[in-house]
Design an enzyme around this catalytic site. Structure first.
Site, PDB file in Angstrom:
ATOM      1  N   ASP A  98      24.690  42.184 -13.570  1.00  0.00           N
ATOM      2  CA  ASP A  98      24.076  43.046 -12.555  1.00  0.00           C
ATOM      3  C   ASP A  98      25.108  43.265 -11.452  1.00  0.00           C
ATOM      4  O   ASP A  98      25.736  42.306 -10.992  1.00  0.00           O
ATOM      5  CB  ASP A  98      22.829  42.338 -11.994  1.00  0.00           C
ATOM      6  CG  ASP A  98      21.725  43.316 -11.659  1.00  0.00           C
ATOM      7  OD1 ASP A  98      22.024  44.314 -10.967  1.00  0.00           O
ATOM      8  OD2 ASP A  98      20.568  43.091 -12.067  1.00  0.00           O
ATOM      9  N   ASP A 201      22.850  48.171  -9.442  1.00  0.00           N
ATOM     10  CA  ASP A 201      21.669  47.996  -8.598  1.00  0.00           C
ATOM     11  C   ASP A 201      21.617  48.975  -7.429  1.00  0.00           C
ATOM     12  O   ASP A 201      22.628  49.177  -6.743  1.00  0.00           O
ATOM     13  CB  ASP A 201      21.718  46.569  -8.032  1.00  0.00           C
ATOM     14  CG  ASP A 201      20.496  46.227  -7.202  1.00  0.00           C
ATOM     15  OD1 ASP A 201      19.415  46.097  -7.777  1.00  0.00           O
ATOM     16  OD2 ASP A 201      20.627  46.101  -5.962  1.00  0.00           O
ATOM     17  N   GLU A 258      20.759  52.315 -11.650  1.00  0.00           N
ATOM     18  CA  GLU A 258      19.395  52.355 -11.119  1.00  0.00           C
ATOM     19  C   GLU A 258      19.311  53.567 -10.192  1.00  0.00           C
ATOM     20  O   GLU A 258      19.526  53.478  -8.999  1.00  0.00           O
ATOM     21  CB  GLU A 258      19.069  51.057 -10.360  1.00  0.00           C
ATOM     22  CG  GLU A 258      17.581  50.946 -10.061  1.00  0.00           C
ATOM     23  CD  GLU A 258      17.211  49.847  -9.069  1.00  0.00           C
ATOM     24  OE1 GLU A 258      16.025  49.520  -8.989  1.00  0.00           O
ATOM     25  OE2 GLU A 258      18.090  49.350  -8.357  1.00  0.00           O
ATOM     26  N   HIS A 321      12.029  43.753 -13.728  1.00  0.00           N
ATOM     27  CA  HIS A 321      11.691  42.658 -12.806  1.00  0.00           C
ATOM     28  C   HIS A 321      11.139  43.156 -11.473  1.00  0.00           C
ATOM     29  O   HIS A 321      10.785  42.348 -10.628  1.00  0.00           O
ATOM     30  CB  HIS A 321      12.941  41.818 -12.564  1.00  0.00           C
ATOM     31  CG  HIS A 321      14.000  42.593 -11.838  1.00  0.00           C
ATOM     32  ND1 HIS A 321      14.635  43.682 -12.398  1.00  0.00           N
ATOM     33  CD2 HIS A 321      14.489  42.485 -10.578  1.00  0.00           C
ATOM     34  CE1 HIS A 321      15.473  44.189 -11.521  1.00  0.00           C
ATOM     35  NE2 HIS A 321      15.415  43.494 -10.414  1.00  0.00           N
ATOM     36  N   ASP A 322      11.109  44.468 -11.271  1.00  0.00           N
ATOM     37  CA  ASP A 322      10.583  45.032 -10.022  1.00  0.00           C
ATOM     38  C   ASP A 322       9.201  45.644 -10.197  1.00  0.00           C
ATOM     39  O   ASP A 322       8.658  46.240  -9.267  1.00  0.00           O
ATOM     40  CB  ASP A 322      11.507  46.154  -9.517  1.00  0.00           C
ATOM     41  CG  ASP A 322      12.833  45.637  -9.021  1.00  0.00           C
ATOM     42  OD1 ASP A 322      12.904  44.462  -8.619  1.00  0.00           O
ATOM     43  OD2 ASP A 322      13.801  46.425  -9.025  1.00  0.00           O
TER      44      ASP A 322
END
Ligand code: TEU
Ligand code: CA
Length: 553
Positions: A98, A201, A258, A321-322
């Site tokens: 990440d 990210d 993202e 995960h969000d």
């Protein structure tokens, strides 16, 4: 479209803290991932994306990095990671890290140096502004986790720094070429270590609309959502192009951004041939604000894929995960079953693009049913959701119920390996509660059951990789079928073969007329067997929540 090595790959997101704990401290670790590499091999995974494992105070679970060049001891060591990379390579599994570079941690040495000397070299790595008590802040932007984006600079009563996420995540100043150079150096250091690439990210936030200015308030706190600023910020392409050239492109690295506010005309730049990224996530369904329906879901994902057709690859997800768990969000509560979980899986998985599975999705993990107390949960974003709900007039119970539906912790509870103690995740005390549903939903009970959700995912991956169909699934055209038919999600994939995905997303049967006869059933959620379809007509009846993946004559 130019062919790239990642086009036919299947990816999996690991949330390391909750995946598998090997030393009993209640925290998942790199060794846990290594131990489970054969699990991924068996499932058919090619790319493993690990949410952050760098040194971090874990204020936002590792998305606040205090040392980009080392591993947090709670997750392991650099040597462990090297072993993971090497063991992955033996199994043809690439490791993706990440990349969190919109911000770092306030405990990073850059920020400490900036606090010591705000006018010096490292002060310019951040956004630091003068501010006296009682005067208005530089702008009224609200951070993603609630509250102002401005916070007093430690040690300086007359200065504030910008953080669009948590106050322990100061934003890095991408306008500063020295900062950018440091970032590229770090990226290449990791690529040289042998990783396959990065998930990038929050990257849309690196370009700020300057000078700082207010936007109309959208809540009675007088502040404004970050989206208003982002819609007006232009010029991010220069940063992204430079980053790609200095790093990813040199290595043929896989990069998934993202990104969720790109304009149509920017698509080729983002994900076209030699775009800034190999691919970016399709968040269109996650972003739906109305109450979810099959038609809304269909329209969102179809539109997203029609939009990029011929340009590039999206990465397809039902959760990360969000987000709360995809099955809890996209399937009506009264219809949640193994059959509907399989149906949803096939719908998103066989779209064009790169399928991503989020840890636990492959065993059908669901949201929590309820939350009794805010302290049961962990995420730094919860407080804002909760307080805002109370502020809007919800009762305490209703606000907690809202968290049970919306909290990011739904996706972060530990992986359910078995129905044993702590779901087989740890021998110690898990860092976050185990979802009480683990006795019903766990890997051990599914691995030997050919009709389990887990086996369905395995079959789905095997189907996409079947040499007979692979090029159709990877490069075949995406053509929606009967798009306007209520509660039907159906599409064609047309390449060397003609494949159709047909999903009856409702509790009543539904009759449809196919363009030709069915040659072969490739996958269904009703029974495992039918190889040849007996239908002699082109009209078929889909039973409630039936899924069919078929090869057409
Ligand atoms: O998320 C960025 C993001 O824009 C959102 O999905 C965000 O999590 C949400 O609006 C907050 O409730 C990325 C990471 O995926 C997320 O886990 C991090 O918290 C965030 O960046 C900051 O690094
Ligand atoms: Ca551990």
């Amino acid at each position: 479209m130019e062919k790239k090595w990642w086009h036919n790959k299947v990816a999996y997101q690991i949330y390391p803290k909750s995946f598998y704990d090997t030393n009993g401290d209640g925290i998942g670790d790199i060794n846990g991932v290594i131990e489970k590499l054969d699990y991924f091999k068996e499932l058919g995974i090619d790319i493993l994306w690990l949410s952050p494992i760098y040194c971090s105070p874990l204020a936002d679970q590792g998305y606040d990095i205090s040392d980009y060049y080392n591993i947090d001891p709670r997750f392991g060591t650099l040597e462990d990671l090297d072993r993971l990379i090497a063991e992955g390579k033996k199994r043809n599994i690439g490791i993706v890290m990440d990349l969190v570079v919109n911000h770092c941690s306030d405990e990073h040495e850059w920020f400490k140096k900036a606090c010591a000397d705000p006018d010096g070299e490292y002060g310019k790595f951040f956004y630091i502004e003068n501010h006296k008590d009682g005067e208005p802040l530089p702008c009224n932007w609200r951070s993603y986790f609630g509250g102002s984006v401005w916070e007093k600079l430690p040690g300086h009563d007359d200065k504030v720094y910008l953080h669009v996420f948590h106050k322990k995540q100061p934003d890095l100043n991408w306008e500063n070429p020295k900062l950018r150079k440091e970032i590229y150096k770090m990226i290449n250091w990791w690529l040289d270590r042998g990783i396959a690439g990065f998930r990038i990210d929050a990257i849309i936030n690196i370009k700020k609309k300057l000078p700082f200015s207010d936007y109309p308030a959208d809540r009675d706190d007088g502040m404004t959502s970050m989206n208003n600023m982002l819609a007006e910020a232009s010029g991010i392409g220069e940063f992204l192009d430079e980053m790609a050239t200095e790093t990813f492109r040199k290595y043929q690295a896989f990069s998934v951004g993202e990104v969720f506010n790109e304009k149509d005309e920017e698509l080729p730049l983002f994900i076209g041939n030699d775009g800034y990224f190999s691919t970016m996530f399709d968040f269109s369904a996650e972003l739906i604000e109305e109450e979810m329906t099959p038609d809304l879901y269909k329209n969102a994902i179809f539109k997203a894929h029609e939009r990029v057709e011929g340009i590039g690859f999206l990465s397809n997800i039902i959760e990360n995960h969000d987000e709360p768990r995809g099955v809890s969000r996209f399937i009506p509560k009264d219809a949640l079953s193994d059959a509907t979980k399989k149906m949803l899986a096939a719908i998103y998985f066989l779209l064009p693009g790169i399928p991503f599975i989020y840890q636990g999705q492959e065993i059908g993990m669901e949201n929590l049913d309820s939350v009794n107390d805010l302290n049961e949960l962990d995420d730094c974003a919860n407080a804002d959701i909760y307080e805002n709900a109370i502020h809007e007039g919800l009762s305490k119970e209703q606000a907690l119920q809202l968290l049970a539906e919306k909290s990011r912790d739904n996706a972060r509870t530990p992986f359910q390996w078995s129905d044993g103690a702590n779901a087989g995740f740890t021998t110690g005390k898990p860092w976050l509660m185990i979802n009480p549903k683990y006795t019903d939903i766990n890997f051990a009970s599914q691995k030997d059951d050919p009709n389990s959700v887990w086996h369905f995912y395995k079959d789905l991956i095997a189907l996409r990789k079947n040499p007979e169909y692979e090029s159709t699934f990877v490069y075949g055209k995406f053509i929606p079928f009967l798009k306007r038919q209520h509660n039907l999600i159906a599409y064609n994939r047309v390449g060397d073969k003609h494949i159709m995905v047909l999903a009856n997303f409702q509790k009543d049967a539904q009759t449809i007329s196919l363009p030709s006869k069915i040659k072969k059933v490739l996958l269904t959620n009703v029974s495992k067997t039918p190889d040849n379809f007996s239908s002699t007509s082109t009209e078929i009846v889909l039973s409630p929540y039936e899924l069919l993946v078929v090869e057409m004559v």
